[in-house]
Scaffold this motif. Sequence first.
Motif, PDB file in Angstrom:
ATOM      1  N   GLN A   1       1.551  10.198  -5.052  1.00 27.40           N
ATOM      2  CA  GLN A   1       2.319   9.121  -4.427  1.00 27.40           C
ATOM      3  C   GLN A   1       3.158   9.645  -3.260  1.00 27.40           C
ATOM      4  O   GLN A   1       3.870   8.876  -2.640  1.00 27.40           O
ATOM      5  CB  GLN A   1       3.251   8.474  -5.460  1.00 27.40           C
ATOM      6  CG  GLN A   1       2.531   8.092  -6.735  1.00 27.40           C
ATOM      7  CD  GLN A   1       2.528   6.591  -6.963  1.00 27.40           C
ATOM      8  OE1 GLN A   1       2.207   5.818  -6.066  1.00 27.40           O
ATOM      9  NE2 GLN A   1       2.894   6.190  -8.144  1.00 27.40           N
TER      10      GLN A   1
ATOM     11  N   ILE B   1       4.368  11.128   0.340  1.00 28.72           N
ATOM     12  CA  ILE B   1       4.013  10.818   1.728  1.00 28.72           C
ATOM     13  C   ILE B   1       4.256  12.065   2.553  1.00 28.72           C
ATOM     14  O   ILE B   1       5.309  12.693   2.449  1.00 28.72           O
ATOM     15  CB  ILE B   1       4.903   9.672   2.273  1.00 28.72           C
ATOM     16  CG1 ILE B   1       4.604   8.369   1.535  1.00 28.72           C
ATOM     17  CG2 ILE B   1       4.713   9.503   3.781  1.00 28.72           C
ATOM     18  CD1 ILE B   1       5.554   7.234   1.866  1.00 28.72           C
TER      19      ILE B   1
ATOM     20  N   TYR C   1       3.552  13.112   6.518  1.00 25.74           N
ATOM     21  CA  TYR C   1       3.043  12.710   7.821  1.00 25.74           C
ATOM     22  C   TYR C   1       3.602  13.641   8.894  1.00 25.74           C
ATOM     23  O   TYR C   1       4.789  13.951   8.880  1.00 25.74           O
ATOM     24  CB  TYR C   1       3.477  11.258   8.111  1.00 25.74           C
ATOM     25  CG  TYR C   1       3.271  10.833   9.552  1.00 25.74           C
ATOM     26  CD1 TYR C   1       4.330  10.899  10.463  1.00 25.74           C
ATOM     27  CD2 TYR C   1       2.040  10.382   9.994  1.00 25.74           C
ATOM     28  CE1 TYR C   1       4.143  10.518  11.784  1.00 25.74           C
ATOM     29  CE2 TYR C   1       1.843  10.006  11.322  1.00 25.74           C
ATOM     30  CZ  TYR C   1       2.906  10.071  12.217  1.00 25.74           C
ATOM     31  OH  TYR C   1       2.719   9.712  13.518  1.00 25.74           O
TER      32      TYR C   1
ATOM     33  N   THR D   1       6.313  -0.530  -1.469  1.00 30.50           N
ATOM     34  CA  THR D   1       5.563  -0.245  -0.248  1.00 30.50           C
ATOM     35  C   THR D   1       6.482   0.432   0.772  1.00 30.50           C
ATOM     36  O   THR D   1       7.571  -0.067   1.066  1.00 30.50           O
ATOM     37  CB  THR D   1       4.989  -1.543   0.363  1.00 30.50           C
ATOM     38  OG1 THR D   1       4.225  -2.196  -0.650  1.00 30.50           O
ATOM     39  CG2 THR D   1       4.121  -1.250   1.567  1.00 30.50           C
TER      40      THR D   1
ATOM     41  N   THR E   1       6.709   1.681   4.641  1.00 34.35           N
ATOM     42  CA  THR E   1       6.072   1.541   5.953  1.00 34.35           C
ATOM     43  C   THR E   1       6.932   2.263   6.994  1.00 34.35           C
ATOM     44  O   THR E   1       8.157   2.099   7.003  1.00 34.35           O
ATOM     45  CB  THR E   1       5.957   0.052   6.355  1.00 34.35           C
ATOM     46  OG1 THR E   1       5.470  -0.673   5.231  1.00 34.35           O
ATOM     47  CG2 THR E   1       5.034  -0.133   7.529  1.00 34.35           C
TER      48      THR E   1
ATOM     49  N   ILE F   1       2.483   4.730   9.457  1.00 33.52           N
ATOM     50  CA  ILE F   1       2.040   5.034   8.099  1.00 33.52           C
ATOM     51  C   ILE F   1       2.468   3.899   7.168  1.00 33.52           C
ATOM     52  O   ILE F   1       3.545   3.314   7.337  1.00 33.52           O
ATOM     53  CB  ILE F   1       2.600   6.402   7.642  1.00 33.52           C
ATOM     54  CG1 ILE F   1       1.944   6.856   6.347  1.00 33.52           C
ATOM     55  CG2 ILE F   1       4.106   6.392   7.471  1.00 33.52           C
ATOM     56  CD1 ILE F   1       2.203   8.319   6.024  1.00 33.52           C
ATOM     57  N   LYS F   2       1.603   3.598   6.237  1.00 33.84           N
ATOM     58  CA  LYS F   2       1.943   2.573   5.250  1.00 33.84           C
ATOM     59  C   LYS F   2       1.383   3.030   3.911  1.00 33.84           C
ATOM     60  O   LYS F   2       0.208   3.382   3.819  1.00 33.84           O
ATOM     61  CB  LYS F   2       1.348   1.223   5.656  1.00 33.84           C
ATOM     62  CG  LYS F   2       1.758   0.092   4.747  1.00 33.84           C
ATOM     63  CD  LYS F   2       1.486  -1.242   5.416  1.00 33.84           C
ATOM     64  CE  LYS F   2       2.139  -2.368   4.611  1.00 33.84           C
ATOM     65  NZ  LYS F   2       2.174  -3.607   5.348  1.00 33.84           N
ATOM     66  N   LYS F   3       2.218   3.035   2.903  1.00 37.08           N
ATOM     67  CA  LYS F   3       1.744   3.545   1.605  1.00 37.08           C
ATOM     68  C   LYS F   3       2.268   2.663   0.479  1.00 37.08           C
ATOM     69  O   LYS F   3       3.444   2.301   0.445  1.00 37.08           O
ATOM     70  CB  LYS F   3       2.241   4.986   1.429  1.00 37.08           C
ATOM     71  CG  LYS F   3       1.811   5.619   0.146  1.00 37.08           C
ATOM     72  CD  LYS F   3       1.163   6.965   0.363  1.00 37.08           C
ATOM     73  CE  LYS F   3       0.655   7.544  -0.934  1.00 37.08           C
ATOM     74  NZ  LYS F   3      -0.120   8.748  -0.739  1.00 37.08           N
ATOM     75  N   HIS F   4       1.345   2.319  -0.432  1.00 40.07           N
ATOM     76  CA  HIS F   4       1.731   1.536  -1.617  1.00 40.07           C
ATOM     77  C   HIS F   4       1.911   2.505  -2.773  1.00 40.07           C
ATOM     78  O   HIS F   4       1.008   3.299  -3.066  1.00 40.07           O
ATOM     79  CB  HIS F   4       0.646   0.512  -1.966  1.00 40.07           C
ATOM     80  CG  HIS F   4       0.417  -0.492  -0.879  1.00 40.07           C
ATOM     81  ND1 HIS F   4       1.310  -1.486  -0.583  1.00 40.07           N
ATOM     82  CD2 HIS F   4      -0.609  -0.627   0.012  1.00 40.07           C
ATOM     83  CE1 HIS F   4       0.867  -2.211   0.418  1.00 40.07           C
ATOM     84  NE2 HIS F   4      -0.310  -1.687   0.816  1.00 40.07           N
ATOM     85  N   LEU F   5       3.054   2.444  -3.378  1.00 35.11           N
ATOM     86  CA  LEU F   5       3.323   3.317  -4.514  1.00 35.11           C
ATOM     87  C   LEU F   5       3.354   2.456  -5.770  1.00 35.11           C
ATOM     88  O   LEU F   5       3.896   1.344  -5.754  1.00 35.11           O
ATOM     89  CB  LEU F   5       4.665   4.022  -4.351  1.00 35.11           C
ATOM     90  CG  LEU F   5       4.949   4.671  -2.995  1.00 35.11           C
ATOM     91  CD1 LEU F   5       6.397   5.138  -2.919  1.00 35.11           C
ATOM     92  CD2 LEU F   5       4.017   5.861  -2.775  1.00 35.11           C
TER      93      LEU F   5
END
Lengths: 199, 250
Positions: free
Chosen positions: B140, B142, B144, B233, B235, B244-248
Amino acid sequence: MKNEDDIDKPDKEKLEAAQQSALEDHEIIRKVLKGQVNAYRVLVDKYQRPVYNLLIRMIHDRDEARELTQVVFVKAYEALATVSGDHKFFSWVYRIAVNTALNYLKKQKNNVGIEYLKNVEDEREDTYDEREYQLQYAVNQLKEKYRAVIVLKYYEQLSYKEVAYSLQISEQKVRSRLFDARMQIKEILEKTPYFRTFE
Amino acid sequence: MDFRKNASAQSDKNPDKEQMKGKSSDRNLAENSSSKTENDHLDKLKEIELHLEKTHVEEHPVDITEEVMQRITSKKRVPKPSWWDNPFWDQLFNPFPVRYAMILFTGVMVGTAFTWFFLAEIGPTDTSRLAGSISSASGQEISYAYQHSSIKMIPYQIGNLYYLNFVINSPNELHLETSFSTTDFKVAKAEFVMTEGSNSSDYNMGSVNFTATGMNSFQLILEKTTDAQAAVTVTAFQNQSVIIKKHLTF
């Protein structure tokens, strides 16, 4: 009058011998660090006498000086890995000895003067004349930091640079402390018959 | 001694001058007396110095080699540089970013510990759920990095608290938005932990936003209020664009 730097400058032979000795010391240190603990005996044999005598001059108690000499060499052994190649082992051990003596004196602050006088009284018949005794008495009355510069500079005959290294202060500070120390000695001696003999 | 010479020179010189000027004899006497005192003072100092230089220093013999060796061998260890004396550590912590990261990490951990402690003490948290150890939510995180900008976030969980620690380093403004359902989470803490640059943050129902330039660390602690799986989420925007966009899922 001879320049101070000229006085401190060792001649070529002495310098070479000192460099050779320092190299040998570092070789021994290398062996000890590799596990040859017994090699440390050579360093103790070589430097125990000057360290012991420095401690006697600093703390004026032979039994304590003997004990502290052992402490100094054990401390030096334990910190052997930190001895820098830039410095002579002897100077480094001297520095440990000076610190050990100063710490001891701080702890003994209230009674060392009396002890010293007692010891000097015992010895004065054989060793000291009257003025010598008065001068030693005055030196002993100085605060530890002033006494240390007098002992190192005059009794141990170290150079200003070496005194500075031993006390971890600048050479300028050593000169300034020596001046203050002599002024204080004068004040103390003026209360004794020291200068009457001189006049 | 130079200062002595000067003093003597002055003392020799001054009386002549005074006579030439025809000053009173009292003043001459005072001058002479002062010079005499000064000379006397310098003579005494010189005498002390000479005496110290000539002092006979007795050398006492000693033999403590065996005692020292006995003390050393009883310790049965070869001196080694302590781990902290090793120059490796100096080098390791020397670069600024590493030092920054270490201090940041320590700060975050201390902050986290305090937050946890106080929330557990006075908050509405169900402490019975705090049993268990810290666990990271694997997969999970991130990470970048692009040109000179970087965003790192490693979430971890203590009981029903979810820690989202963001470490941002960017010369240009970065905007991060963390959104979630208010039925699943409520915000326990949202603040900048360490900062070297500019930043701002705001909180809306169901989202926490922050903007940062330079090196910043932002900590968001969400308290989960439901047993069901819930999503968060994250973003990140730069120059109005999503980078970047990530769903946890927690």
